[in-house]
Design an enzyme around this catalytic site. Sequence first.
Site, PDB file in Angstrom:
ATOM      1  N   LYS A 106       0.856  -1.192   0.000  1.00  0.00           N
ATOM      2  CA  LYS A 106       0.000   0.000   0.000  1.00  0.00           C
ATOM      3  C   LYS A 106       0.881   1.228   0.000  1.00  0.00           C
ATOM      4  O   LYS A 106       2.014   1.178   0.498  1.00  0.00           O
ATOM      5  CB  LYS A 106      -0.900   0.022   1.247  1.00  0.00           C
TER       6      LYS A 106
HETATM    7  P1  NAD Z   1     -12.782   8.025  -2.892  1.00  0.00           P
HETATM    8  O1  NAD Z   1     -11.782   9.045  -2.538  1.00  0.00           O
HETATM    9  O2  NAD Z   1     -13.153   7.813  -4.324  1.00  0.00           O
HETATM   10  O3  NAD Z   1     -14.143   8.305  -2.098  1.00  0.00           O
HETATM   11  C1  NAD Z   1     -14.215   8.491  -0.711  1.00  0.00           C
HETATM   12  C2  NAD Z   1     -15.609   9.020  -0.384  1.00  0.00           C
HETATM   13  O4  NAD Z   1     -15.775   9.068   1.032  1.00  0.00           O
HETATM   14  C3  NAD Z   1     -15.881  10.421  -0.915  1.00  0.00           C
HETATM   15  O5  NAD Z   1     -17.220  10.473  -1.392  1.00  0.00           O
HETATM   16  C4  NAD Z   1     -15.745  11.298   0.320  1.00  0.00           C
HETATM   17  O6  NAD Z   1     -16.481  12.503   0.225  1.00  0.00           O
HETATM   18  C5  NAD Z   1     -16.324  10.356   1.357  1.00  0.00           C
HETATM   19  N1  NAD Z   1     -15.975  10.685   2.736  1.00  0.00           N
HETATM   20  C6  NAD Z   1     -14.779  11.020   3.250  1.00  0.00           C
HETATM   21  N2  NAD Z   1     -14.894  11.270   4.559  1.00  0.00           N
HETATM   22  C7  NAD Z   1     -16.199  11.066   4.870  1.00  0.00           C
HETATM   23  C8  NAD Z   1     -16.952  11.165   6.070  1.00  0.00           C
HETATM   24  N3  NAD Z   1     -16.366  11.522   7.204  1.00  0.00           N
HETATM   25  N4  NAD Z   1     -18.282  10.864   6.026  1.00  0.00           N
HETATM   26  C9  NAD Z   1     -18.867  10.506   4.877  1.00  0.00           C
HETATM   27  N5  NAD Z   1     -18.213  10.401   3.715  1.00  0.00           N
HETATM   28  C10 NAD Z   1     -16.897  10.683   3.721  1.00  0.00           C
HETATM   29  O7  NAD Z   1     -12.261   6.665  -2.226  1.00  0.00           O
HETATM   30  P2  NAD Z   1     -12.651   5.167  -2.646  1.00  0.00           P
HETATM   31  O8  NAD Z   1     -11.679   4.691  -3.642  1.00  0.00           O
HETATM   32  O9  NAD Z   1     -14.111   5.080  -2.907  1.00  0.00           O
HETATM   33  O10 NAD Z   1     -12.298   4.399  -1.284  1.00  0.00           O
HETATM   34  C11 NAD Z   1     -13.211   4.354  -0.182  1.00  0.00           C
HETATM   35  C12 NAD Z   1     -12.815   3.218   0.731  1.00  0.00           C
HETATM   36  O11 NAD Z   1     -12.837   1.977   0.017  1.00  0.00           O
HETATM   37  C13 NAD Z   1     -11.402   3.324   1.326  1.00  0.00           C
HETATM   38  O12 NAD Z   1     -11.425   2.769   2.613  1.00  0.00           O
HETATM   39  C14 NAD Z   1     -10.578   2.444   0.402  1.00  0.00           C
HETATM   40  O13 NAD Z   1      -9.412   1.942   1.035  1.00  0.00           O
HETATM   41  C15 NAD Z   1     -11.572   1.336   0.130  1.00  0.00           C
HETATM   42  N6  NAD Z   1     -11.309   0.560  -1.105  1.00  0.00           N
HETATM   43  C16 NAD Z   1     -11.203   1.177  -2.324  1.00  0.00           C
HETATM   44  C17 NAD Z   1     -10.995   0.419  -3.456  1.00  0.00           C
HETATM   45  C18 NAD Z   1     -10.967   1.029  -4.831  1.00  0.00           C
HETATM   46  O14 NAD Z   1     -10.890   0.259  -5.807  1.00  0.00           O
HETATM   47  N7  NAD Z   1     -11.033   2.331  -4.983  1.00  0.00           N
HETATM   48  C19 NAD Z   1     -10.841  -0.966  -3.338  1.00  0.00           C
HETATM   49  C20 NAD Z   1     -10.959  -1.575  -2.099  1.00  0.00           C
HETATM   50  C21 NAD Z   1     -11.193  -0.782  -0.977  1.00  0.00           C
END
Ligand code: NAD
Length: 411
Positions: A106
Site C-alpha cells: 500500500k
Molecule cells: P474516494 O476518494 O473515491 O471516495 C471516498 C468518499 O468518502 C468520498 O465520497 C468522500 O467525500 C467520502 N468521505 C470522506 N470522509 C467522509 C466522512 N467523514 N463521512 C462521509 N463520507 C466521507 O475513495 P474510494 O476509492 O471510494 O475508497 C473508499 C474506501 O474503500 C477506502 O477505505 C478504500 O481503502 C476502500 N477501497 C477502495 C478500493 C478502490 O478500488 N477504490 C478498493 C478496495 C477498498
Amino acid sequence: MAHSGKSAFEEVNEKVSQAGEILGIKPGVISALKSCEREVTISIPLRRGSDVEVLTGYRVQHSNARGPRKGGIRFHQNVDLDEVRALASLMTWKTALIDVPFGGAKGGVAVDASKLSSIEKEEIVRRWTRSLVHVLGHHRDIPAPDMGTDAKTMAWLMDEFHRLEGFQPACVTGKPVELFGAPGREEATGRGVARIAAATLEEHGVNVKGATVVVQGFGNVGRYAALVCHELGMKVIAVSDLTGGITNPNGIDIAAIFSHPTLETVQSEERINAGELLEIKCDVLIPAALGGVITESNCGKINAGFIIEGANQPLTIAADLELRGQGVVIVPDILANSGGVMGSYFEWTQNIQEFSWPIEKFRSELDARMELAFSIVHRVSKKYSVDLRTAAFIVSVDRVAKAFELRGSLV
Ligand code: NAD
C-alpha cells in the site's frame, strides 16, 4: 488512525494471530506474516507559491509470498506509517482470499486531496513515482487508486514510470480505459460490494428486492455500490459524503444523482448530517469511506441487520464483536471490497497479454470469482464455527503461510 487503543496494524495482526492459532501455524511463521517486508518513507516537496511545502509519502510492501505486491495509493491527511502498514497487510490477505497471484502493498501521501489542484496532484504522484521507481514494476509492486486518487492519477503514474523505465502499462492498474485501463475496473469494487450484499441477504433468507440500503461515502466504491444495489432492486434510502448526506425512505434514484461530483449539488432529497447516516434503520449498511468509523462508542446506535464493509477497516475489532453479539451479520472488507483488486488483476493480465476483454467477460469473471470466495468463506465459517471475518482470515493465512514455507523463505 487509532482503533480504540489499538493501532490499525495491530488490529489486522490480531486477526492474523487468531487464524494462525486456529490453523496450528508455527509461531515464527506467524511473526513473519505479521511483519512488513519493506517500508519506504519519502519526502515530497510541493511548490506552494514562491515557497515549498514538504509532504510525507509511503510505500509499504507487506508480502510477496504469493506474487508481486499489489495495493493502492491513498492521498488523505490522516495517512501515516501505521495505517499504510495495516492496509498493505490487508492487501496480502485479500489477494490470497480471492486467489489471485499477488502479494500485498500500500502507498500513501499525507495530504488533504480535496484541497489539491489537479497540477499539484500530478506533481505529487510524479514525485512519488520517481522516488519509489526502484521498488515498483509489473513484476515487483503494482499500485492502483484508493481514497483521494483515481484513474487520472494512475495515468500520470504510468507516464512517469514509462519516462524512467520504458513501456510497461501493467506497472499500475485502475488506469483510464483510453490509456490501457480495462472496461469494468472502475466499477469493480462497488459492483462486488453490491453483489456480496445481495448474496448475503439471500443466504439469510431476506428478499433482495426492496431491501433497504444505507451507504456512507459517494466516491468510487460507494457510488458504484449504491448504483448496483439500486439496479439489483434494493432500495437505497440514504447516502453521504464529505459534504453531508441525503435520505429518502422511498428510495433514492441513484442513477439520477450518479454523475454529481459531490452530494452537495443534489436537490430534492432530504438532507441529513453525515454522522446521522450510520444510525438509520436499514437492512444493509455499507460503510464505503474511511476506516475506524464504527467503534465501541457508536456501535450501540447502529440499526442495520447486515454490514457489508466497502471501506477498509471501517469497524474496530471491538465494535465488530459487540455488533455480532447483537446479531448483526458483518461481511469483512477483505471479502466485500475484493472486487477492486480482482478487477486490477484482470487489467494487469490484459496489459501483459496485450489483449483486452469486453466488459461482459470482465463482469462475468468478476462475479464468478467473487461468488467462489463468498462460498469458501461461508464453508470455512461453518467448519470452524467462527464469524465471517475470522473465516476469511483462516482461508488467507493458510494460503500465504503455505506459500511462504514452500518458497523456502526461511532458508
Ligand atoms: P474516494 O476518494 O473515491 O471516495 C471516498 C468518499 O468518502 C468520498 O465520497 C468522500 O467525500 C467520502 N468521505 C470522506 N470522509 C467522509 C466522512 N467523514 N463521512 C462521509 N463520507 C466521507 O475513495 P474510494 O476509492 O471510494 O475508497 C473508499 C474506501 O474503500 C477506502 O477505505 C478504500 O481503502 C476502500 N477501497 C477502495 C478500493 C478502490 O478500488 N477504490 C478498493 C478496495 C477498498
